[in-house]
Design a protein around this motif. Structure first.
Motif, PDB file in Angstrom:
ATOM      1  N   TYR A   7      50.427   9.522   5.233  1.00 11.84           N
ATOM      2  CA  TYR A   7      51.354   8.770   6.078  1.00 11.84           C
ATOM      3  C   TYR A   7      51.161   7.274   5.864  1.00 11.84           C
ATOM      4  N   GLY A   8      52.276   6.557   5.738  1.00 11.57           N
ATOM      5  CA  GLY A   8      52.209   5.118   5.607  1.00 11.57           C
ATOM      6  C   GLY A   8      51.871   4.472   6.937  1.00 11.57           C
ATOM      7  N   VAL A   9      51.049   3.427   6.892  1.00 10.40           N
ATOM      8  CA  VAL A   9      50.716   2.685   8.111  1.00 10.40           C
ATOM      9  C   VAL A   9      51.974   1.960   8.589  1.00 10.40           C
ATOM     10  N   HIS A  10      52.333   2.192   9.831  1.00 12.62           N
ATOM     11  CA  HIS A  10      53.587   1.672  10.402  1.00 12.62           C
ATOM     12  C   HIS A  10      53.328   1.417  11.873  1.00 12.62           C
ATOM     13  N   GLU A  11      54.133   0.582  12.488  1.00 10.37           N
ATOM     14  CA  GLU A  11      53.924   0.277  13.909  1.00 10.37           C
ATOM     15  C   GLU A  11      54.000   1.519  14.781  1.00 10.37           C
ATOM     16  N   VAL A  12      54.726   2.555  14.339  1.00 11.69           N
ATOM     17  CA  VAL A  12      54.815   3.792  15.122  1.00 11.69           C
ATOM     18  C   VAL A  12      53.950   4.900  14.534  1.00 11.69           C
ATOM     19  N   CYS A  13      53.192   4.592  13.512  1.00 11.37           N
ATOM     20  CA  CYS A  13      52.337   5.595  12.863  1.00 11.37           C
ATOM     21  C   CYS A  13      51.012   4.939  12.486  1.00 11.37           C
ATOM     22  N   GLN A  14      50.089   4.973  13.414  1.00 13.91           N
ATOM     23  CA  GLN A  14      48.793   4.327  13.227  1.00 13.91           C
ATOM     24  C   GLN A  14      47.700   5.374  13.033  1.00 13.91           C
TER      25      GLN A  14
END
Length: 302
Positions: free
Chosen positions: A224-231
């Motif tokens: 999973y890519g680091v994203h504001e909704v995926c930490q």
């Protein structure tokens, strides 16, 4: 050229069938809309609609059910492509639906399942009688059950046992007030067909589909890519990897794959050699159960 020498290629056959379906919908149903997310399938579908009515403009709007958890690269592409074609973009916003109480934030923070009531609300609000979707039969077992013209009742629900026969490419678009038809022009396409068509037509795509370096973390064997909704969680390590996305959904649920395919030719070679569908390899929302997609489709999802 004699009749016996005239042969359509695989892509020409698929294109002709899809354009026929799109034109049939416009002829039979009063208010169609095309579901457009900025993903590769909806981009190809939009290109087919463009060719179906050229040199006139596409005679229906496009709509995106926006969860607020999308990849920015995809949203930027969506807006740019719609502006190029001069078509109307309708955004059915999940964040707005949350604000007005139509839906509630799920406990796990992933909004994919709450797209359905937002979609149904938008279809009712704008009185759309048909909605084009980019689903393909090779993506999922439930989607393999779907007709090209998929009948939905007045509650927007799908009953796989209550579908209409489609003999000799004859489609039945008859509906009553409140009912609608979901239409899938790409039903007979595969992921490989999509990529070969993108190359043939020189269709632009969001950069996220091509190999690039991105900060990712491993969760359940998926990157999973680091994203504001995926930490990442405390036990998950962030590292930089060369990846690309085979499909683009919510950043909170869509994983990348390791890849050095940074050109169309490399992607086509990669897709031709894989034996796992893009949803099976990269979509966490389809891993809740074997019947996850069918359950969602019954509720009104695409």
């Amino acid at each position: 050229m004699s009749t016996s020498e005239y042969r359509l290629s695989q892509l020409q056959t698929l294109e002709a069938e899809s354009i026929h379906i799109i034109r049939e919908v416009v002829a039979e149903l009063e208010r169609p809309v095309l579901l457009f997310s900025g993903g590769k399938d909806s981009i190809v579908m939009l290109r087919l609609a463009e060719k179906a009515f050229a040199p006139a403009r596409i005679p229906f709007p496009v709509m995106h059910v926006d969860t607020g958890h999308n990849f920015q690269e995809v949203l930027d592409f969506r807006d740019r492509r719609v502006a190029e074609l001069g078509v109307q973009l309708i955004v059915a916003s999940v964040p707005e639906a949350l604000d007005r109480g139509l839906v509630s934030e799920p406990p796990d923070g992933t909004r994919n399942r709450i797209q359905t009531p937002v979609l149904l609300d938008a279809l009712e609000k704008y009185r759309f009688t048909a909605a084009f979707g980019g689903a393909r039969r090779d993506e999922d077992k439930a989607r393999a059950k779907e007709r090209v013209f998929s009948f939905r009742d007045e509650f927007g629900q799908w009953d796989p046992k209550n579908q209409r026969p489609e003999l000799w490419n004859t489609y039945n678009g008859r509906i009553q007030m409140g009912e609608n038809i979901r239409v899938f022009p790409l039903s007979n396409w595969t992921e490989l067909d999509i990529w070969q068509y993108v190359k043939q037509e020189k269709i632009a795509l969001p950069s996220i589909y091509f190999a690039h370096q991105r900060e990712v973390f491993d969760r359940g064997g998926m990157l999973y890519g680091v994203h504001e909704v995926c930490q990442p969680k405390s036990n998950e390590t962030v590292f930089t990897e060369t990846v690309r996305y085979r499909t683009v959904g919510d950043a909170s649920l869509t994983a990348a794959v390791r890849s050095d395919a940074d050109t169309l030719d490399k992607i086509i070679d990669e897709v031709a050699s894989t034996r796992i569908t893009e949803r099976g390899a990269t979509r966490g929302d389809d891993k809740f159960s074997e019947a996850a997609m069918e359950d969602r489709k019954r509720e009104g999802y695409f």
